[in-house]
Design an enzyme around this catalytic site. Structure first.
Site, PDB file in Angstrom:
ATOM      1  N   SER A 149       0.725  -1.250   0.077  1.00  0.00           N
ATOM      2  CA  SER A 149      -0.002   0.041   0.083  1.00  0.00           C
ATOM      3  C   SER A 149       0.892   1.327  -0.035  1.00  0.00           C
ATOM      4  O   SER A 149       0.271   2.186  -0.266  1.00  0.00           O
ATOM      5  CB  SER A 149      -0.815   0.064   1.047  1.00  0.00           C
ATOM      6  OG  SER A 149      -0.274   0.267   2.383  1.00  0.00           O
ATOM      7  N   LYS A 187       1.587   4.213   7.313  1.00  0.00           N
ATOM      8  CA  LYS A 187       0.831   5.011   6.507  1.00  0.00           C
ATOM      9  C   LYS A 187       1.255   6.601   6.506  1.00  0.00           C
ATOM     10  O   LYS A 187       1.751   6.848   7.560  1.00  0.00           O
ATOM     11  CB  LYS A 187      -0.983   4.798   6.969  1.00  0.00           C
ATOM     12  CG  LYS A 187      -1.335   3.716   6.675  1.00  0.00           C
ATOM     13  CD  LYS A 187      -1.548   3.131   5.391  1.00  0.00           C
ATOM     14  CE  LYS A 187      -2.112   1.926   4.993  1.00  0.00           C
ATOM     15  NZ  LYS A 187      -1.448   0.971   5.251  1.00  0.00           N
TER      16      LYS A 187
END
Length: 228
Positions: A149, A187
């Site tokens: 991701s 993230k």
């Protein structure tokens, strides 16, 4: 000799690698240089590669390495030479110099998801040698990345990320976030009032929004180590 645009791009990439441990995206480069399209960035990247200042890694999204800097940048205060590791003789350009730097052994504290969050792992799996120049003040640890991701931030599955322990982060920082005291994920951090967004760097993954009391920052990305 580099053109002004080539020098500006090289300096921007260098500053972002020094700050985040990973190169900027092509969109970020385009915005920083005030260009209308990414094709201009591609041309500048190709020119810098042909002149031996950067190296692109095949089959890896946004993977760039700075292998040398022009004298005008290398003489600036705070510049730390980038060490290029590898077994291939061509991993170090003929005009660049090998630089010996002190290394620090960091514990690799298991794996962290760059995708769907996984359970936080706190047991030491192994250790890794990290250049001293990558580390600043404070405590550090390393994590092995699982998932894709953050691939558009230059972070691939299997990479080892170096994390500086901190409980705070600025918007745009790539952080280790502990979600609801159960799940850890890597993230990009953005806070707006009482909500926190954990952004992926891959369009296949949605941004996840939480209340600020649901997310605890465990550290900030300061470096990345890749094994070939």
């Amino acid at each position: 000799m580099l053109t002004k645009k080539q020098l500006d791009l090289l300096e921007f990439i260098h500053k972002r690698v020094q700050r985040d441990g990973v190169p900027p995206s092509f969109d970020e480069m385009k915005e920083a240089l005030d260009l209308r399209s990414k094709s201009g960035i591609h041309r500048l990247i190709t020119a810098l590669e042909e002149r031996g200042f950067i190296r692109r890694l095949a089959h890896r999204a946004r993977a760039l390495e700075i292998v040398k800097l022009p004298d005008a940048m290398a003489d600036k205060p705070g510049f730390a030479p980038r060490v290029i590791d590898g077994d291939r003789p061509d991993s170090i350009p003929a005009k660049s110099k090998q630089v010996e730097v002190a290394a620090v052994e960091l514990n690799v504290m298991g794996r962290i998801a760059a995708g769907v969050p996984i359970a936080a792992i706190s047991e030491v799996s192994h250790s890794v040698a990290v250049p001293q120049t990558m580390l600043g003040k404070g405590e550090h640890y390393a994590l092995e990345v699982k998932g894709d991701s953050m691939i558009d931030a230059g972070i691939n599955d299997g990479d080892v990320v170096v994390i500086r322990e901190t409980a705070t982060a600025d918007n745009g920082d790539i952080v280790v976030a502990l979600v609801e005291d159960q799940e850890a994920t890597l993230k990009r951090f953005r806070q707006n009032g009482s909500t926190i967004a954990l952004e992926a760097a891959n369009p296949a993954y949605e941004t996840r929004i939480f209340r600020d009391d649901q997310v605890k920052v465990q550290g900030r990305l300061v470096g990345l180590i890749r094994t070939y």
